[in-house]
Design a protein around this motif. Sequence first.
Motif, mmCIF file in Angstrom:
data_model
loop_
_atom_site.group_PDB
_atom_site.id
_atom_site.type_symbol
_atom_site.label_atom_id
_atom_site.label_comp_id
_atom_site.label_asym_id
_atom_site.label_seq_id
_atom_site.Cartn_x
_atom_site.Cartn_y
_atom_site.Cartn_z
ATOM 1 N N LEU A 84 0.843 -1.197 0.000
ATOM 2 C CA LEU A 84 0.000 0.000 0.000
ATOM 3 C C LEU A 84 0.879 1.249 0.000
ATOM 4 O O LEU A 84 1.662 1.469 0.921
ATOM 5 N N HIS A 85 0.755 2.055 -1.060
ATOM 6 C CA HIS A 85 1.557 3.275 -1.164
ATOM 7 C C HIS A 85 0.834 4.483 -0.585
ATOM 8 O O HIS A 85 1.402 5.246 0.197
ATOM 9 N N SER A 86 -0.400 4.666 -1.008
ATOM 10 C CA SER A 86 -1.125 5.838 -0.523
ATOM 11 C C SER A 86 -2.624 5.637 -0.692
ATOM 12 O O SER A 86 -3.074 4.846 -1.528
ATOM 13 N N VAL A 87 -3.372 6.381 0.114
ATOM 14 C CA VAL A 87 -4.832 6.406 0.022
ATOM 15 C C VAL A 87 -5.242 7.883 -0.008
ATOM 16 O O VAL A 87 -4.946 8.632 0.927
ATOM 17 N N ARG A 88 -5.871 8.280 -1.089
ATOM 18 C CA ARG A 88 -6.299 9.669 -1.231
ATOM 19 C C ARG A 88 -7.828 9.731 -1.159
ATOM 20 O O ARG A 88 -8.513 9.078 -1.944
ATOM 21 N N ILE A 89 -8.321 10.507 -0.219
ATOM 22 C CA ILE A 89 -9.753 10.596 0.033
ATOM 23 C C ILE A 89 -10.230 11.984 -0.391
ATOM 24 O O ILE A 89 -9.671 13.001 0.038
ATOM 25 N N ALA A 90 -11.232 12.018 -1.249
ATOM 26 C CA ALA A 90 -11.773 13.288 -1.734
ATOM 27 C C ALA A 90 -13.266 13.348 -1.425
ATOM 28 O O ALA A 90 -14.033 12.471 -1.826
ATOM 29 N N GLY A 91 -13.674 14.382 -0.688
ATOM 30 C CA GLY A 91 -15.085 14.552 -0.349
ATOM 31 C C GLY A 91 -15.764 15.551 -1.276
ATOM 32 O O GLY A 91 -15.163 16.568 -1.665
#
Length: 278
Positions: free
Chosen positions: A195-202
Motif C-alpha cells: 500500500l503506497h497511498s490512500v487519497r480521500i476526496a469529499g
Amino acid sequence: MQGVQFMRTHVKAIIAASMALALAACGNVSHDVAKDGHNAGELVWPAPDSVTPMHKGGTFPNLSNLRQVRSGLNKQQLSDLIGYPHFSEGVWGVREWNYVFNFRKPGSDEVTVCQYKVLFDDNKLARSFYWKPESCAALLAEPAPAAPTAAPAPSKSRVLSADALFAFDKATLTPAGHRALDDLAAELHDQGDKLHSVRIAGYTDRLGGEAYNQKLSQRRADAVMNYLVEQGVPAGRIHAEGHGASDPVKDCPDGPRTQLIACLAPNRRVEVKIDSGD
C-alpha cells in the motif's frame, strides 16, 4: 649557365623529395587492393606516430557520424562524416584512407587508441573497413538502452455514497457508514507493505453556499480518514481533501426540494483512490 645549373639542381631536389614522399606513402599503403575494394592481398598499417602534423596524437571522432559510415560512400561523403585521412598517402587518387582515432571510456579519463582503415573500389567508393586492434569495432556499438523505469503503481478507485456514510447535511458517520468503511479498511490491510497511498476526496451537491459546502466536504473526508486510521491503516499514507460542489457527476434541473435532493445524490460522495504495488 649558372642559372641553368641552379634550375637543374632545383628540379633534382624536387624529384628527390617527391620520390621520398612516394616511398613513404608506399609504406603506408596496402598491397593488391581488389578492384571491388572488398579486400587486399596484404593490409599495411602505417605507424600511428607518422600521421600528418595536424593529426598528431589522433582525433576524437564523432561517434554518431562514425556509425553512419557504410559501403558505397564516395570520398567527399566520407570526409564529411569523419574527415580526411590522417596520413600522407594522398586523398583523391588512392584506394585507401587511414585514421588514428581516440575513444574515451565513459566516466573515465582512460583513452583507447585505434587505427581505422577504409578501402575503396576502382570507382573510389568505400567498400570495406578495418580496425586495429579488431576489438576497437566494439566501441561503435550503440549504448545499451536504459533499463525501463518501474511501471507506476496501479490505482484502484472506490466511490462511496455520502448518503450511505452520513446523514443528510452531516459529517458524522452512521452505523451503516462504519460497516462500509470496515470493509474498505480490511481491503487496505490486505495490501500490507504494497500500500503506497490512500487519497480521500469529499464532494457535496450544489445546495448550500460555496464556503459551507467546502467545509462540509472537508469534514466528511476527514471523518473517513480518521476512521480508517482508527482501524489500523497507517496515517502517513492517507490524505484527505474536500472539494465542495466541484466536479458534479449528475446535473439536475431545479424543482421541488425533496426531488432535487434525491436527484443530486450521486454528487454527494466520497472518492477513495488506492495506490498499491499490486
